[in-house]
Design a protein around this motif. Sequence first.
Motif, PDB file in Angstrom:
ATOM      1  N   LEU A 203       0.820  -1.215   0.000  1.00 37.61           N
ATOM      2  CA  LEU A 203       0.000   0.000   0.000  1.00 37.61           C
ATOM      3  C   LEU A 203       0.854   1.264   0.000  1.00 37.61           C
ATOM      4  CD1 LEU A 203      -2.982  -0.936   2.330  1.00 37.61           C
ATOM      5  CD2 LEU A 203      -3.092  -0.288  -0.090  1.00 37.61           C
ATOM      6  N   SER A 275      -0.411   3.164   6.588  1.00 34.96           N
ATOM      7  CA  SER A 275      -0.927   1.901   6.054  1.00 34.96           C
ATOM      8  C   SER A 275       0.126   0.802   6.071  1.00 34.96           C
ATOM      9  CB  SER A 275      -1.426   2.107   4.614  1.00 34.96           C
ATOM     10  OG  SER A 275      -2.476   3.048   4.574  1.00 34.96           O
ATOM     11  N   TYR A 289      -7.697  -4.270   2.043  1.00 30.83           N
ATOM     12  CA  TYR A 289      -6.668  -3.714   1.155  1.00 30.83           C
ATOM     13  C   TYR A 289      -7.299  -3.012  -0.044  1.00 30.83           C
ATOM     14  CZ  TYR A 289      -2.920  -3.714  -2.376  1.00 30.83           C
ATOM     15  OH  TYR A 289      -2.022  -3.349  -3.352  1.00 30.83           O
ATOM     16  N   ARG A 535       0.601 -10.347  -1.296  1.00 32.42           N
ATOM     17  CA  ARG A 535       0.994  -8.994  -0.890  1.00 32.42           C
ATOM     18  C   ARG A 535       1.977  -9.006   0.272  1.00 32.42           C
ATOM     19  NH1 ARG A 535      -5.197  -7.937  -1.468  1.00 32.42           N
ATOM     20  NH2 ARG A 535      -5.303  -7.296  -3.660  1.00 32.42           N
TER      21      ARG A 535
END
Length: 744
Positions: A203, A275, A289, A535
């Motif tokens: 992010l 984040s 997300y 991620r």
Amino acid sequence: MNGTTTIAEFREAVLDPAKRRHYQLAWLSTVDHKRIAILYMLTALVFFIIGGVEALFIRLQLAVPNNHFLQPDTFNQLFTMHGTTMIFLVVMPVLFGLVNYVLPLQIGARDMAFPRLNAFGFWCVPLGGILLHFSVLAGGAPAVGWFSYAPLSETPYSSSPGVDYWAVALFVLGIGSISFAINTIATVIALRGPGMTMRRLPLFTWINFVNAFIIIFALPVLNANLAMILIDRQLQGHFFLPIGGGSPVLWQHIFWAFGHPEVYIMALPAFAIVSEIIPVFSRKPIFGYEFVAASSVAIAVLSLGVWGHHMFTVGMGRPLDVFFAISSMLIAIPTGVKVLNWTATMLGGRIRFDVPMLCCIAFLIQFLVAGLTGISHASVALDWQTKNSYFLVAHFHFVAVGAIVFAVIGGLQYWFPKMSGRMLSERLGKWTFWLMVIGFNMTFVIQHFLGLLGMPRRVYTYPDLPNWGWMNMLSTSGVFFMSAAALILVWNLATSFFRGKIAGDNPWDAWTLEWATTSPPPHENFIALPPIRSRRPLWDLANPDRPDPIVGENSAAVTRPDHNKVGILTFILSEAGFFAALILAYLYFYARPQAGPGPKELDVPRTLVFSVCLFASSFTFWRSEVALTKQRRGSMLGWLALTVLLGGIFLVGQGTEYWKLFQTGVDLSTNLFSTTFFTLTGFHGLHVLLGLIALLIFLWLAWEGDLASGRGESAFKSVGYYWHFVDVVWVFVLLTVYILPLVR
């Protein structure tokens, strides 16, 4: 220098003349994104000290009623320099520095897409800062506020060169910011590592990628405005002086069309830091997300359409007031979504209350207050009551300091181990945090109430009205707590660099790729990358029995276009914003005809002839591209030479038109039409000239045989995109300036 550097080794490198010179040149000439990032942050630190001293003097002047510690003009100069310094020379550079260091590491890249452009963008910062502060020695600093409202910033009201230095400095800083944004976009699109798809981006990277587009759209608008005010001041133009038919309100429209997106240019990187930190210290993946990523896009889009709430007190009329009130309320929705996601991530987590997390918690609370006070300005009635009071000063600083500065402190504490190989002191970090919390809230909470009691902003002193005195004294007292926090932070950074605890590669047990390499990273960043299927690649590596769900296809394939193409198209997007501002300014004044020379003075048939030459040059350039692809050197040289000739004919034609107007007594200072005409067509002509220089360089390279075997083809095509863009811009200029008056 690396994370294991000792004081003795540092002394040897600094005190030995030969090693010192090599060390200095290595940093001054560096194109390594990590060193450039550190230079960004060190430069921001220098200007932070300057801006902090300016703030201290401002608060000392306002500590008691009827104070004469500073003269009115000195106060206005400090007020202007403080705002400009903190926004353009502190907050933006330190955030750009963090992005420069972390973003390539997070996507598995060896560097930014354009290392030399990266260095150029950095050096614009000290150059702009020096230009701005040199004004103090050149007749006095600007005293017009960081927003430099016209007509106060025009020569009749501000005759010293301070405003000129301010405008040139911001123009330079704007160019540097745009180059940073181009680099960021090209790096994310074209240099991602195997498996790092857009849906798997951390992010921090995603939000800064989105933020780069805000910079691309907003900063060129500011640069266009600065060009217009410089033309008014230096060439006797008439853009913003009412006596010449200009409009001070137009300055506000264009400035705030940049100014409010600028708030998000500073805030979105802070959102990105938070984040990244909150999930790591909550030991949970980020909640939602997709919503955090999508809300960033929504904020970016909406931020470009809310500037009018800065102008409710101008009297824009009911339709515009309603539009900007609605858009200003709408932008609170995606911002609220982020707060919900961050809070939900913490719920049920195993929270570690280390300094980075403490800063994020303070960020959440203070940003919530900033949002609640900010949304009140979407109400026209409430805005009318508080716009020019200290209530707005408090709101802005709750965003700029309460949110952004706290996020930056958390980010420095979080990534310093990666940059230096050593940990910052947790004890000193908590001293910094608590002193900052106390000082910040002591200074700015009370200012909300001062504003509601009627104290206006932008005043150098005030009468001894009930409660104003003790409230201002309390506000000034808080500055000393924040100053102590800043000093401890600097001491912590300096001492920890030499004597801090060795950090290791991943001291926080984090999950993104920057923690997969050494601390500090080697020159090429990575020896090898871990598999990227989700991620959180480092979580998958450490927990093969319970990896994260695969995001997208289980493949390492990543579509990565040519970075030259991405870079030039992004640059063209920024230039489109610059010309859009100039064209809209022309149309704004065209709708209000003035006495004197006008479009009827222009020779339309003659202009159409040399316009055809420019349009034809796009075709001839395309033919030269085809010839280069097929390795037909002679044909390529011929078509390219013809392109240069046609572009030259266009410039000669434009020059003869200027000469004809000069002969009849029409120049840039004649009236509003001539000011807008020469500005718009002149900047287009400048772009044509720059394009011709690039074409001549490639013509010479082709003549020397340096484009053989496909070498330089990518760069040549990039110049082609620029040349076609210049032609497209002329289509709009031709229709606006020459054809529109014929059909009116």
